[in-house]
Design a protein around this motif. Structure first.
Motif, PDB file in Angstrom:
ATOM      1  N   GLU A 137       0.835  -1.204   0.000  1.00 27.72           N
ATOM      2  CA  GLU A 137       0.000   0.000   0.000  1.00 27.72           C
ATOM      3  C   GLU A 137       0.871   1.255   0.000  1.00 27.72           C
ATOM      4  OE1 GLU A 137      -3.175   1.966   3.036  1.00 27.72           O
ATOM      5  OE2 GLU A 137      -3.383  -0.192   2.656  1.00 27.72           O
ATOM      6  N   ASP A 138       1.947   1.264   0.801  1.00 26.94           N
ATOM      7  CA  ASP A 138       2.851   2.415   0.821  1.00 26.94           C
ATOM      8  C   ASP A 138       3.541   2.597  -0.525  1.00 26.94           C
ATOM      9  OD1 ASP A 138       2.276   3.146   3.411  1.00 26.94           O
ATOM     10  OD2 ASP A 138       4.015   2.127   4.276  1.00 26.94           O
ATOM     11  N   GLY A 139       3.935   1.490  -1.157  1.00 30.18           N
ATOM     12  CA  GLY A 139       4.568   1.573  -2.467  1.00 30.18           C
ATOM     13  C   GLY A 139       3.629   2.152  -3.516  1.00 30.18           C
ATOM     14  N   LEU A 140       2.371   1.722  -3.489  1.00 32.78           N
ATOM     15  CA  LEU A 140       1.383   2.266  -4.421  1.00 32.78           C
ATOM     16  C   LEU A 140       1.159   3.756  -4.181  1.00 32.78           C
ATOM     17  CD1 LEU A 140      -1.271  -0.585  -4.465  1.00 32.78           C
ATOM     18  CD2 LEU A 140       0.197   0.140  -6.352  1.00 32.78           C
ATOM     19  N   ARG A 141       1.067   4.151  -2.924  1.00 35.81           N
ATOM     20  CA  ARG A 141       0.886   5.562  -2.594  1.00 35.81           C
ATOM     21  C   ARG A 141       2.066   6.381  -3.124  1.00 35.81           C
ATOM     22  NH1 ARG A 141      -1.497   4.651   1.920  1.00 35.81           N
ATOM     23  NH2 ARG A 141       0.371   4.320   3.159  1.00 35.81           N
ATOM     24  N   ALA A 142       3.279   5.818  -2.972  1.00 37.28           N
ATOM     25  CA  ALA A 142       4.472   6.513  -3.467  1.00 37.28           C
ATOM     26  C   ALA A 142       4.434   6.660  -4.982  1.00 37.28           C
ATOM     27  CB  ALA A 142       5.732   5.762  -3.036  1.00 37.28           C
ATOM     28  N   ILE A 143       4.020   5.628  -5.688  1.00 37.18           N
ATOM     29  CA  ILE A 143       3.935   5.682  -7.150  1.00 37.18           C
ATOM     30  C   ILE A 143       2.917   6.719  -7.593  1.00 37.18           C
ATOM     31  CG2 ILE A 143       3.186   4.395  -9.193  1.00 37.18           C
ATOM     32  CD1 ILE A 143       4.507   1.914  -7.858  1.00 37.18           C
ATOM     33  N   MET A 144       1.757   6.741  -6.941  1.00 41.28           N
ATOM     34  CA  MET A 144       0.727   7.720  -7.312  1.00 41.28           C
ATOM     35  C   MET A 144       1.208   9.150  -7.048  1.00 41.28           C
ATOM     36  SD  MET A 144      -2.856   5.961  -6.299  1.00 41.28           S
ATOM     37  CE  MET A 144      -2.521   4.454  -5.421  1.00 41.28           C
ATOM     38  N   GLN A 145       1.876   9.347  -5.912  1.00 35.64           N
ATOM     39  CA  GLN A 145       2.405  10.679  -5.606  1.00 35.64           C
ATOM     40  C   GLN A 145       3.478  11.066  -6.614  1.00 35.64           C
ATOM     41  OE1 GLN A 145       3.888  11.286  -1.623  1.00 35.64           O
ATOM     42  NE2 GLN A 145       5.100  13.046  -2.260  1.00 35.64           N
ATOM     43  N   LEU A 146       4.351  10.123  -6.928  1.00 34.44           N
ATOM     44  CA  LEU A 146       5.418  10.391  -7.878  1.00 34.44           C
ATOM     45  C   LEU A 146       4.853  10.733  -9.253  1.00 34.44           C
ATOM     46  CD1 LEU A 146       8.446  10.474  -8.409  1.00 34.44           C
ATOM     47  CD2 LEU A 146       8.359   8.003  -8.791  1.00 34.44           C
ATOM     48  N   ALA A 147       3.819   9.996  -9.680  1.00 32.46           N
ATOM     49  CA  ALA A 147       3.206  10.285 -10.979  1.00 32.46           C
ATOM     50  C   ALA A 147       2.643  11.698 -11.004  1.00 32.46           C
ATOM     51  CB  ALA A 147       2.119   9.263 -11.290  1.00 32.46           C
ATOM     52  N   GLN A 148       1.985  12.098  -9.937  1.00 33.06           N
ATOM     53  CA  GLN A 148       1.427  13.453  -9.881  1.00 33.06           C
ATOM     54  C   GLN A 148       2.533  14.506  -9.910  1.00 33.06           C
ATOM     55  OE1 GLN A 148      -1.763  14.066 -10.366  1.00 33.06           O
ATOM     56  NE2 GLN A 148      -1.948  11.852 -10.507  1.00 33.06           N
TER      57      GLN A 148
END
Length: 156
Positions: A137-148
């Motif tokens: 879940e933390d990894g996914l959150r990081a990817i979404m933040q990074l994409a933004q």
């Protein structure tokens, strides 16, 4: 020999644990050749690490987890026989890696080797063509933040 030199010397003795289908690249985009980063994960029979880990220690001053450094410094010699016995199917913990930049949603980071790869990532992300089933879940959150962040500032 100082602690860092001892750790690097030990890591360089690692035995191949898994070979990947392509070379790694420096996540700091420093320009080192991909071949120099390697394509294997190495092991001593207790821990495993990417072949290019010594590059990060020497060139980017990465500090390894204290537990790993203690383990390395406690070894009188590299445990060659133990390293030969490890199976590529053993369980690997990514807990420490998830706390590093690139996995940590609170940290600024980078995504890939080239600007074109960043653009391709953003395009695939926007088209919902990326698959993240193996991420925490933390990894996914990081990817979404990074994409933004990349969408708003491609040079992030």
């Amino acid at each position: 020999m100082d602690e860092r030199q001892r750790v690097v010397a030990y890591l360089r003795q690692g035995r191949s644990f898994v070979s990947w289908m392509g070379y790694s690249w420096c996540r700091f985009r420093c320009g080192i050749s991909q071949g120099a980063m390697g394509a294997d994960d190495l092991t001593d029979g207790t821990y495993c690490w990417p072949e290019g880990l010594t590059h990060y220690i020497l060139e980017h001053n990465l500090r390894l987890p204290t537990e790993l450094v203690r383990h390395i410094l406690a070894q009188p010699t590299f445990p060659i026989e133990q390293a030969k016995q490890i199976s590529p199917t053993c369980e690997v913990s990514l807990d420490w890696w998830y706390t590093q930049k690139g996995w940590n949603p609170a940290a600024k980071s980078f995504l890939s080797e080239t600007d074109q790869e960043i653009k391709d990532f953003i395009r695939r992300y926007d088209q919902n063509k990326l698959f993240f089933e193996d991420y925490t879940e933390d990894g996914l959150r990081a990817i979404m933040q990074l994409a933004q962040e990349l969408k708003s500032n491609p040079n992030a």
